[in-house]
Design a protein around this motif. Sequence first.
Motif, mmCIF file in Angstrom:
data_model
loop_
_atom_site.group_PDB
_atom_site.id
_atom_site.type_symbol
_atom_site.label_atom_id
_atom_site.label_comp_id
_atom_site.label_asym_id
_atom_site.label_seq_id
_atom_site.Cartn_x
_atom_site.Cartn_y
_atom_site.Cartn_z
ATOM 1 N N UNK B 115 0.821 -1.194 0.000
ATOM 2 C CA UNK B 115 0.000 0.000 0.000
ATOM 3 C C UNK B 115 0.860 1.251 0.000
ATOM 4 N N UNK B 116 1.870 1.268 0.880
ATOM 5 C CA UNK B 116 2.702 2.471 0.953
ATOM 6 C C UNK B 116 3.399 2.708 -0.377
ATOM 7 N N UNK B 117 3.904 1.639 -1.000
ATOM 8 C CA UNK B 117 4.655 1.892 -2.231
ATOM 9 C C UNK B 117 3.729 2.329 -3.358
ATOM 10 N N UNK B 118 2.587 1.695 -3.506
ATOM 11 C CA UNK B 118 1.722 2.064 -4.636
ATOM 12 C C UNK B 118 0.965 3.362 -4.359
ATOM 13 N N UNK B 119 0.199 3.385 -3.263
ATOM 14 C CA UNK B 119 -0.612 4.566 -2.998
ATOM 15 C C UNK B 119 0.272 5.752 -2.636
ATOM 16 N N UNK B 120 1.333 5.493 -1.875
ATOM 17 C CA UNK B 120 2.255 6.562 -1.501
ATOM 18 C C UNK B 120 2.911 7.184 -2.715
ATOM 19 N N UNK B 121 3.411 6.344 -3.612
ATOM 20 C CA UNK B 121 4.027 6.871 -4.829
ATOM 21 C C UNK B 121 3.017 7.692 -5.612
ATOM 22 N N UNK B 122 1.796 7.154 -5.717
ATOM 23 C CA UNK B 122 0.773 7.885 -6.463
ATOM 24 C C UNK B 122 0.576 9.270 -5.856
ATOM 25 N N UNK B 123 0.594 9.344 -4.540
ATOM 26 C CA UNK B 123 0.384 10.635 -3.892
ATOM 27 C C UNK B 123 1.517 11.602 -4.196
ATOM 28 N N UNK B 124 2.740 11.066 -4.083
ATOM 29 C CA UNK B 124 3.887 11.947 -4.333
ATOM 30 C C UNK B 124 3.864 12.432 -5.772
ATOM 31 N N UNK B 202 4.062 -1.337 -11.074
ATOM 32 C CA UNK B 202 3.462 -0.243 -10.317
ATOM 33 C C UNK B 202 2.865 0.831 -11.208
ATOM 34 N N UNK B 203 3.322 0.882 -12.446
ATOM 35 C CA UNK B 203 2.998 2.031 -13.284
ATOM 36 C C UNK B 203 1.490 2.225 -13.456
ATOM 37 N N UNK B 204 0.760 1.156 -13.760
ATOM 38 C CA UNK B 204 -0.671 1.339 -14.029
ATOM 39 C C UNK B 204 -1.481 1.754 -12.796
ATOM 40 N N UNK B 282 -6.259 -3.914 -9.715
ATOM 41 C CA UNK B 282 -4.917 -4.365 -10.091
ATOM 42 C C UNK B 282 -4.394 -5.483 -9.198
ATOM 43 N N UNK B 283 -5.238 -5.982 -8.309
ATOM 44 C CA UNK B 283 -4.837 -7.052 -7.391
ATOM 45 C C UNK B 283 -3.595 -6.684 -6.580
ATOM 46 N N UNK B 284 -3.507 -5.415 -6.159
ATOM 47 C CA UNK B 284 -2.358 -5.005 -5.354
ATOM 48 C C UNK B 284 -2.446 -5.624 -3.951
ATOM 49 N N UNK B 285 -3.670 -5.946 -3.515
ATOM 50 C CA UNK B 285 -3.888 -6.590 -2.217
ATOM 51 C C UNK B 285 -3.156 -5.886 -1.075
ATOM 52 N N UNK B 286 -3.455 -4.623 -0.926
ATOM 53 C CA UNK B 286 -2.903 -3.862 0.196
ATOM 54 C C UNK B 286 -3.955 -3.707 1.278
#
Lengths: 565, 335, 320
Positions: B115-124, B202-204, B282-286
Amino acid sequence: MKIKSLLLGAIATAALAPAAFAERGSDGEVSIIYWQAPSILNPFLTGGTKDTEAASLILEPLARYNSSGELVPWLASEVPTVANGGVSEDLTTITWKLAPGLKWSDGSEVTSVDVKFTYDYCTHPEGGCAQLSRFDGVASVDTPDDLTVVVTFNGPTPSPYGPFVGVESPILQKAQFESCMGAKAPECTDANFGPIGTGPFVVEEFKPNDVITYVANDYYRDPAKPAFGRVLFKGGGDAAAAGRAVMETGEFDYAWNLQLAPDVIAQMEQGGKGAAVAGFGPLLERIMLNNTNPDPALGPDERSVVRPHPFLSDPAVYKAMSMAIDRPLLVEIGYGKAGKVSCSWVPAPEVYAISPEGCDVQDIAGANKLLDDAGIVDTDGDGIREKDGVPLSMLYQTSTNAVRQDFQALIKQWWSEIGIETELRNVNGSVFFGGDPGSPDTFQKFYADVEMYANTFAGTDPQAYFGKGVCEQAPSPANQWQGENISRFCDEEFDALHLELTKTIEFEKRVEIGQQLNTMVFEKGGMIPLVHRGRLSGVSNTLGGVDLNVWDSELWNVADWYRIK
Amino acid sequence: MLTFTIRRLILAVPTLLFISLAIFLLLEFAPGDPMAQVPLTVPAEVKEKMRLALGLGEPMHIRFWKWLVQFFWIEPQVLIDYMFGTSLTEGKLRVISWQTRSPVMDIVAQRLPQTLSVVGTAYIVAILIAIPIGIYSAYKQYSWFDQLGTFVSMVGFSVPPFFSGVLVIVIFSVQLGWFPSIYDTTHKVTDWESFLYQLKQMIMPVMVLALQITAQLSRFMRASMLDNLNQDYVRTARAKGLGEYVVVMVHVLRNSMIPVVTVIALGIPSIFGGAIITEQVFKVNGIGQLLIGAIQANDLPMVQTLTFIFAVLIVLFNLIADVLYGILDPRIRYD
Amino acid sequence: MTELSPPAPVVAPRSQWLDVWDQFKSHRGALMGGILFVSILALVLVGPFVYWNDAKFVPTGRDFLRLRDMRPIYTILWDSGAKMDWAYPLGTDNLGRDTLARLMFGGRVSIAVGMTAMVLALVLGTLVGVTAGYFKKLDGLLMRLTDLFLALPLLPMILVAAVLFRESLAQAIGPEGGVFVLIVCLIGITSWMPTARIVRGDVLAIKEREFVLAARSVGTTNTKMVIRHILPNVLSPIMVSATLGIATAIIAESSLSFLGFGFPPDFPTWGRLLNDSVDRMILYPERVIFPGLLISLTVLSVNYLGDGLRDALDPRIRGR
């Protein structure tokens, strides 16, 4: 039975010859996607199909059903029958012989003590074992020697293949679960997440509700199997995404239970990376008719409990409703090759099924005539018929699911053409199928006139399933709405006949009674059967050995899977 | 400001206790049953026994008390045990999920990285894109850049992720085959190669999430900048002969940050909360997927714990936002 | 700061609101947004009366197979063999229901839900935000309330509300009216918090400005102060919240219906049409493009209207 199973074994080996030459683990990794993610790998603590099937790669029963619904020995050396002396003449005991030389994945011997322990584990009063009903009627489990297990029942049991048979009743290792009995079950996270089993794979890493990685079991009984060295078992998302990953992008090899409309499946298959395969168990999509009055004006103790329904108990009404339905069209729209037209409560095994006349044709004119003849006509000119002054206006509820909502719209239109008005409602599945007595929206409470869902049973013996039609099973406030006779169908003749079934031993006679019960529910207004549903799973073109099994775990023969090169 | 912060922190304790009670009562009264996902083939009596084994037989206040003790007393000890290798919690019952029968906090810890890597990156990414877009759009109001920005952000915000997510999967995974459609949570970054794969998967999800956040942030940034660009102090600053860059980027920007800070502070707890739909697509499952799964399975201890952690973050970041207001605009006082 | 008009005007005074209207009229964006919005409204309100196909009609018998999965008429431009019919300009869905009729019918609900829920959320959010920002004594309490609402999990909250109010509302105002009120209230009550926080932040800063001090020194009452001096200055974040709020509400409605707490399943709305068609995105792109486009256009038009209104209400711009 013995010869049959031997033969079957021979056929299975012959069919899988290409894999047999392979070495264990030589085909690399196989990836499986379930759109519901497994939460735990101990099938006794969960009833969820996703969990029991994920565990079936590790834990195995003594015998299980193969893809044609026949019982085959698994950890046992043969399936006990009366003929081979494994089942006593009076049908009160069954004696299982374990296959010799079996080892757990930690290298220790599998003994009958483990089998007995499994029974003790599940029947522990504080354990809350999900598979408790598998051990119904068991008086004791004894272990005369290391390889023999004797199960004694309270009385004659015509079908003694409940305990230790099938995906829901596998054998646990005593050494691992000994300290996890009863209330201590949740403290054993390591055991619940990585049980030691006899199956082809062992857990390498388990991330609950997300992903499991398995590696081949070094102690698996067949040294050449499994062909795959690793399994990636991903969970989550939805059926469409799972189908896409197998059939369109080819990222995964196997996708479970693709509940999608046939045109969507067909479009995915055009991706050319895989295909959908179907298998048929006893799953039946049906419309349940409420035999009690669901009027909101009645109090909670009376609504959908006691009073007869104002019009649904009239045979002319429910027969006309059934005649107005175009079942072949429903199959085509909703299920394609994963559906068959059926008017039988128990559509499989085939011997029990009935096929009433007119089931596969829509007859709007006939339905209208039936209602006219019964004197149920439109008296006030609003296009809706009345019976004794009560307009035929119904609430039709089901769970949220694209195919079900399409069915609702179609059936509403058909019923409107025979002068029946329908209001539609859909309820979220987790509420609809949840048994919360506080919620007005559960399928058990049935605060509607008709409702649609699907149901099935485990194994091949429908006796307990037929039991869902007896009067005393009707849900009511008295039993916290937990009864299983959802339509509140109540017929003395049916109850008597079901009682007879529980006492009948002879197979042919059982089939005969089964068919009668089946017919009775259809003719006397318990339900309107719609579609005999199959299980549809997506298989990659490069994955070989898949034999879709709807009677047991879909992954029952994962040891035989191999990579087509 | 310091006394204000300390006072607020002390006040946060009863607030959070009250919130946890409210969440608990809400979950209790919500219809739902942990047995909902058990197949219909399991008989009702067995389900009743399973419910009792989950502890549902006990009265409500006892269950709430148990949760409080487990969460505030035992879980911190587990953390201490984990960090210092002590064994304070041997044999004590932690907050146990009903779905997995395992400690909730272990699963949360397992899910956080995704969650931190995907959602966090998206936020930044979104903050880095949105603020310049907002500033420039306001500075050149009604220019073609502004019009384009408005159009893209409005369309981006109106298109829900259950659609845009599937759309990018169909384009980039199915048709072009560039990126995987299913996020691999077992993937570990060890070298350059695996790092590239991580970027690819992570891109999508980052793209879809960042679009939504950018749309929202850039609109607030633009509106706030517009309000300030016409103020008298801007004219004064220009009249003093300050450079255009200094006027816009120092004077106006600082005064326009208050709504943007609020929106970001509202958003950061949701980084932890995950993005429910995007994670599912995306089945990130966070954490988001964990929460929605727990709600659907009526896994009350899990839902309670997750929402409570979420509440703590909300209260905390509200406080941080308040402190930041004071720094951005020293005229704001709380005492 | 709007109080700077000379004490004794020579010419007859123009009303402030006339000025606002003049500015609004000449604002190009507002004009375009207005036209767009009115045409969408006309489409969904008048459309169903003019158009010949019924949104809920499902063909039966032989017609069913003929009429289902019809493509839009423009498909003929590149695919002469496409299944189309001039009587169904935008084609039909997998049950043979007319797409255009469903879009028009669905738009009524979506726009009604979107606008009402947005207004409710804005009123609640602004009220809480201004009160908390302006009255220091209420700040703590109201902000903790906002925290509470932000923290409560949405889904269980909806479930509880549905159990408590659905049947009684349905009995009081009829099934569809009851559902409408329930949905609007649910969306409104669960989405006012960001607006409240943003407004409060701005109010905190604005109330320390000189013109507020000036107004207070001439004895302006609190109510007057909020309405005349504070509110006009927090209008732009409110406007942004409004435009974003509509989009959120339209999508939220579809997820509520999906969960079973919204309109009956045969009752089309834009969000639902979009949701139902995602699986068939490749086969029938028109089924996702049109509802998606209509939602986006509605939000865009409201955005431009908001821009125009904001500019028109800003005296510094109005003069130019």
